[in-house]
Write a protein that holds these residues in place. Sequence first.
Motif, mmCIF file in Angstrom:
data_model
loop_
_atom_site.group_PDB
_atom_site.id
_atom_site.type_symbol
_atom_site.label_atom_id
_atom_site.label_comp_id
_atom_site.label_asym_id
_atom_site.label_seq_id
_atom_site.Cartn_x
_atom_site.Cartn_y
_atom_site.Cartn_z
ATOM 1 N N THR A 1 0.857 -1.183 0.000
ATOM 2 C CA THR A 1 0.000 0.000 0.000
ATOM 3 C C THR A 1 0.896 1.237 0.000
ATOM 4 O O THR A 1 2.026 1.173 0.496
ATOM 5 N N PRO A 2 0.445 2.361 -0.566
ATOM 6 C CA PRO A 2 1.277 3.564 -0.545
ATOM 7 C C PRO A 2 1.609 3.981 0.889
ATOM 8 O O PRO A 2 0.777 3.886 1.783
ATOM 9 N N ALA A 3 2.834 4.435 1.084
ATOM 10 C CA ALA A 3 3.300 4.817 2.423
ATOM 11 C C ALA A 3 3.199 6.325 2.645
ATOM 12 O O ALA A 3 3.883 6.876 3.496
ATOM 13 N N ASP A 4 2.353 6.993 1.893
ATOM 14 C CA ASP A 4 2.180 8.434 2.036
ATOM 15 C C ASP A 4 1.476 8.766 3.346
ATOM 16 O O ASP A 4 0.769 7.935 3.916
ATOM 17 N N ALA B 1 4.072 7.573 17.401
ATOM 18 C CA ALA B 1 4.498 8.085 16.093
ATOM 19 C C ALA B 1 5.453 7.097 15.434
ATOM 20 O O ALA B 1 6.258 6.449 16.102
ATOM 21 N N ALA B 2 5.335 6.997 14.124
ATOM 22 C CA ALA B 2 6.252 6.175 13.328
ATOM 23 C C ALA B 2 6.905 7.081 12.289
ATOM 24 O O ALA B 2 6.210 7.809 11.579
ATOM 25 N N ALA B 3 8.213 7.054 12.234
ATOM 26 C CA ALA B 3 8.935 7.814 11.211
ATOM 27 C C ALA B 3 8.922 6.992 9.924
ATOM 28 O O ALA B 3 9.313 5.820 9.932
ATOM 29 N N VAL B 4 8.455 7.587 8.828
ATOM 30 C CA VAL B 4 8.376 6.888 7.548
ATOM 31 C C VAL B 4 9.157 7.675 6.509
ATOM 32 O O VAL B 4 8.961 8.883 6.358
ATOM 33 N N GLU B 5 10.044 6.968 5.809
ATOM 34 C CA GLU B 5 10.807 7.561 4.711
ATOM 35 C C GLU B 5 10.728 6.588 3.545
ATOM 36 O O GLU B 5 11.213 5.458 3.642
ATOM 37 N N GLY B 6 10.076 7.015 2.454
ATOM 38 C CA GLY B 6 9.783 6.077 1.376
ATOM 39 C C GLY B 6 8.781 5.070 1.908
ATOM 40 O O GLY B 6 7.733 5.439 2.427
#
Length: 136
Positions: free
Chosen positions: A26-29, A49-54
């Motif tokens: 699924t898109p990680a946007d 909170a989760a840090a998402v990059e890409g």
Amino acid sequence: MRPHAEIAEVWPRDGHIRLVGRIHGTPADGTWHLLLTRRAHTGRTLRYAAAVEGDRFETELPVGDLTADDYAPVEEWDVHLTDGEVELRAGRHLDDVRGKKKIFVYPEQRAGDLRVRPYFTIKDNLSLECRTGGPA
């Protein structure tokens, strides 16, 4: 394979459990959070909170937050990643290792009288086991 949060690393130490992985299918946007749901009381949740990059995510939780007055001797918390609309079960499915429950054994950590240990379920999903009382 269904969309899920693919766990690559589990780091239980120093009173925290750090999780690293990738959002799969699924898109990680958007803004993502780690969501813990107490299995015996699905209305009780914790969010971090989760840090998402890409598609890569990293998050952690303090084991002290899992304490409760109404625990049975053993309680489980299920681990998900959510952006508020999509809720992805966390697990490890994209490798060739099946039956992780008997293979991956993580150390317990204490929070007062509570012992907390991450573990993989029989379906290779990640959950947290909380035990009250007794020696570590």
